[in-house]
Design an enzyme around this catalytic site. Structure first.
Site, PDB file in Angstrom:
ATOM      1  N   LEU A 461       0.865  -1.183   0.000  1.00  0.00           N
ATOM      2  CA  LEU A 461       0.000   0.000   0.000  1.00  0.00           C
ATOM      3  C   LEU A 461       0.908   1.241   0.000  1.00  0.00           C
ATOM      4  CD1 LEU A 461      -3.065   0.387   2.397  1.00  0.00           C
ATOM      5  CD2 LEU A 461      -2.117   2.167   0.951  1.00  0.00           C
ATOM      6  N   GLU A 463       1.891   4.233  -3.016  1.00  0.00           N
ATOM      7  CA  GLU A 463       1.698   4.647  -4.405  1.00  0.00           C
ATOM      8  C   GLU A 463       3.012   4.936  -5.127  1.00  0.00           C
ATOM      9  OE1 GLU A 463      -0.147   5.579  -1.851  1.00  0.00           O
ATOM     10  OE2 GLU A 463      -2.105   4.767  -2.426  1.00  0.00           O
ATOM     11  N   ASP A 488      -7.602  10.243  -5.675  1.00  0.00           N
ATOM     12  CA  ASP A 488      -7.410  10.984  -4.429  1.00  0.00           C
ATOM     13  C   ASP A 488      -6.114  10.618  -3.711  1.00  0.00           C
ATOM     14  OD1 ASP A 488     -10.658  11.739  -3.935  1.00  0.00           O
ATOM     15  OD2 ASP A 488     -10.202   9.940  -5.078  1.00  0.00           O
ATOM     16  N   HIS A 533     -12.785  10.588  -2.057  1.00  0.00           N
ATOM     17  CA  HIS A 533     -13.123   9.618  -3.109  1.00  0.00           C
ATOM     18  C   HIS A 533     -13.816  10.319  -4.269  1.00  0.00           C
ATOM     19  CE1 HIS A 533     -12.604   7.123   0.485  1.00  0.00           C
ATOM     20  NE2 HIS A 533     -12.180   6.208  -0.355  1.00  0.00           N
TER      21      HIS A 533
END
Ligand SMILES: Cc1ncc(C[n+]2csc(CCOP(=O)(O)OP(=O)(O)O)c2C)c(N)n1
Ligand SMILES: [Mg+2]
Length: 733
Positions: A461, A463, A488, A533
């Site tokens: 997890l 990015e 997001d 989101h």
């Protein structure tokens, strides 16, 4: 007396134990060469003949040690700016370094685009590096993964006509190793830990080298490294070989790297070499370390200078006499002086070339080669274990993106898919019992089951980890099609996208490229999506040269544009509107496995004579509703243009329509101010002013974030009503 680095490398790797006198002399010569290139650059900078200088002084022993333990053009190198000695020992020449310093056209790393010490060489497998501290570590990880993949699947290395593979040559060796270095200060970057994470988990053959000189510019080590010693903090990572070494001792450094490289080559996992070195000069020529280091400290450090230590050893052990040392210095000085002379006479880059290699010069995704829109035959359904079954039934955008991924992965063995939760199940043995996840929106469902865990897998997890590794894969000629789970949360990867992914080709003057695809669910209108989101923000990415940005509004376009994204030779940000994934109005039959849509070609969604409405994404159906109502209620005939790709975009379609209607609105979901519409509106004002009968209008979200409560969300995001009012208003102007 002289001996080339390569012969040291060969004789050392075949022999055992300590280094011979001849080898020690060659190591000393390389260290001296590095220091003297630094000194020459400092002189040239003071003479204002070059524009920047940062030295590797104090790091030479580590660099030479690493280089001699590895194989240039065989292993892979992701160095940082202190690695002058490493690069020289790998075969980069003093002249090439000085060509960098003067910014010559013939600077082999960048053609005058990058600062000196941002090395790069295709022949030596030194991948272009940036000035960003720590980003290269994840590239090394992806590179090692790609090497492993090609070794296990050599057929994937075959070239192929008709897509990026024609321009991405592949070389690999089963026992290759990747080297990645950084300063101890840069170990505070999250990406350092993200790189160790994956290298450890996947037992990748990466040698990490921390060159610990005790300072990050003026900040001492204990500020960024709790306890002051990075080795203690990383010691519990599984699968690693660890070494902590006196990095001012060339022989000790060499042996440390020899053991580390052997461990990696044998496939046991990654290695971590922590070398304690020193900074012989200030951080760079723009820095003065007397401002933050005491004289006593600087003097004590000077006693650890690796060059002086090596020279003393050669004298002490009778390997060289004082006269021989002087002769060696003279010959190195002469070599460097000659190199400087040549570099100063080198041709400078031509100004006309500045935009070369922003994007691929070989494969143009706007070209007709990608215009198979008409030729493709609808009527078969891709995906699933059963393969393609004939069907003309309309499919959602989610289905047709998934179908495209299946098709392309079948066609091209170089594609890998990874990201958060994209696998069906990381613990693949349970797939007999469970259906599998395949993405939080199910866009990658079934890919792992069909193509295996080597090609479709979950990432940590993190990015930046996803995009950084994708860059490493892509520079090796693979095609990573990665997913960022929500727009997001793309921000930790923004650094990699902006400074690395999009820049790799331009900054290396076309030597290297990283044409990865990043798929990202984006946007709001979710009823309850709220701040985290619902975000838009495409203009932050269209503002990055070299990055293609795509945003389809319907199933068919998504399928055809994703195919072009995958086959082209540029990095692509592929924005998928979440709200459109499963809409009924944008469905289409599966168009077949060769269906592609070129970039930069808009679609006229609704022809009209009175007013042009330029839009994309979720505002396409909303604009259509507004236009139908304006036609019904007021007889206004609106032409709607769906841009489909945001960079490049279809200026011809815009100009043609505006010349016809003389009135134009640019509508997007993102906030109005500083948004995508500002650029389009400005260009229309600039180039089509004579054709306009009214000011260019923009429609966008309020300049705030998207709130959770639906009443607020509705008020913040542009609605069909907002667009309708803008149409009526502008027609009346
Ligand atoms: C991401 C990023 N932040 C800040 C900088 C500015 N900067 C350049 S070098 C440096 C210090 C690096 O220290 P260290 O990692 O210890 O390497 P050293 O220069 O000491 O070898 C900083 C802060 C940068 N280049 N990149
Ligand atoms: Mg440092």
């Amino acid at each position: 007396m002289e001996l080339a680095a390569s012969s040291v490398r060969e004789s050392v790797s075949s022999g055992s134990g300590s280094l011979s006198p001849r080898q020690l002399v060659e190591i000393y010569r390389l260290m001296l060469l590095s220091r003297r290139v630094d000194d020459r650059e400092i002189l040239l900078k003071r003479q204002q003949k070059i524009y920047f200088q940062i030295s590797g002084a104090g790091h030479e022993a580590l660099g030479v040690g690493a280089a001699l333990a590895m194989r240039p053009g065989y292993d892979w190198f992701f160095p940082y700016y202190r690695d002058r000695a490493l690069c020289l020992a790998l075969g980069f020449t003093p002249e090439e370094m000085l060509l960098q310093a003067v910014g010559a056209a013939t600077d082999p790393a960048s053609g005058g685009r990058q600062m000196p010490t941002q090395y790069g060489s295709r022949a030596l497998n030194i991948v272009s590096v940036s000035a960003s501290t720590g980003t290269q570590l994840l590239h090394a990880v992806g590179c090692a993964e790609a090497g492993r993949y090609f070794s296990a699947n050599p057929e994937a290395a075959a070239s192929a006509e008709g897509d990026y593979r024609a321009f991405r040559d592949v070389i690999f060796h089963g026992d290759e190793v990747a080297y990645a270095s950084l300063g101890e200060g840069s170990t505070s970057q999250g990406e350092f830990w993200e790189a160790l994470n994956t290298a450890s988990n996947k037992k990748l053959p990466v040698v990490f080298c921390v060159e610990d000189n005790g300072y990050a510019i003026s900040t001492p080590v204990e500020v960024g490294t709790p306890g002051g010693n990075i080795s203690r903090l990383v010691a519990n990572f599984p699968n690693f070989h660890f070494a902590e070494v006196d990095g001012t001792d060339a022989e000790a450094s060499f042996h440390a790297f020899q053991a580390a490289v052997a461990y990696c080559r044998a496939g046991h996992g990654p290695a971590f070499v922590h070398g304690h070195c020193m900074r012989a000069y200030s951080h760079s020529l723009s820095d003065d370390d007397r401002l933050y280091r005491t004289q006593a400290e600087r003097e004590a450090d000077a006693l650890r200078d690796p060059l002086a230590k090596m020279q003393m050893r050669l004298l002490r052990e009778g390997i060289l006499t004082a006269e021989e040392i002087t002769a060696l210095e003279q010959s190195v000085d002469q070599e460097v002086a000659q190199a400087a002379e040549l570099a100063l006479q080198a041709p400078l880059p031509v100004v006309e070339g500045v935009t070369r290699h922003v994007c691929s010069e070989d494969l143009d995704p706007t070209s007709s080669a990608f215009a198979t829109e008409e030729a493709a035959a609808p009527g078969t359904v891709a995906g699933g274990k059963a393969g393609r079954a004939p069907s003309a039934e309309p499919r959602t955008m989610a289905d047709l993106i998934n179908a495209c991924l299946h098709d392309e992965m079948r066609r091209d063995p170089r594609i890998v898919v990874f990201g958060q939760d994209v696998a069906d199940a990381s613990r693949e043995e349970i797939l007999a019992e469970v259906k599998g996840k395949g993405g939080v929106f199910k866009l990658t469902a079934g890919l792992q089951s069909e193509f295996g865990s080597e090609r479709v897998f979950n990432s940590p997890l993190a990015e930046a980890n996803i995009v950084g590794r994708a860059i490493g894969y892509a520079v090796r000629g693979m095609k990573p099609v990665v997913e960022i789970q929500f727009f997001d949360y793309i921000w930790p990867a923004y650094h990699q996208i902006h400074n690395e992914l999009a820049l790799m080709r331009w900054r290396s003057n076309g030597q290297w490229a990283s044409p990865a695809v990043i798929r990202v669910p984006i946007g709001g209108y979710l009823t309850g999506g709220a701040i985290y989101h619902s975000q838009s923000g495409e203009s932050l990415f269209t503002h990055i040269p070299g990055l293609r940005v795509v945003m389809p509004s319907n199933a068919q376009d998504a399928n055809g544009l994703l195919r072009t994204a995958i086959r082209c030779d540029d990095p692509v940000l592929f924005l998928e509107h979440k709200r459109l994934y499963r809409e009924t109005h944008d469905r289409a039959p599966y168009p077949g496995p060769e269906f592609a849509i070129p970039f930069g070609k808009a679609r006229i969604v609704r022809p009209g004579a009175d007013l042009t409405l330029i839009t994309y994404g979720a505002l396409v159906p909303r604009s259509l509703q507004a236009a139908e109502r304006a036609s019904r209620d007021h007889g206004i005939d609106t032409e709607i243009i769906d841009l489909r790709t945001l960079n490049p975009y279809d200026w011809e379609a815009i100009a043609e329509s505006v010349k016809k209607t003389s009135r134009v609105i640019v509508a997007h979901e993102d906030m109005l101010s500083w948004g995508y519409g500002a650029e389009i509106a400005a260009r229309i004002g600039d180039e089509l002013f004579d054709y306009l009968d009214a000011p260019v209008r923009r429609v966008g979200a309020l300049d705030t974030f998207v709130a959770y409560q639906p009443i607020l969300e509705d008020a913040i995001l542009p609605q069909p009503e907002t667009i309708f009012k803008a149409i009526v208003d502008l027609k009346a102007f």
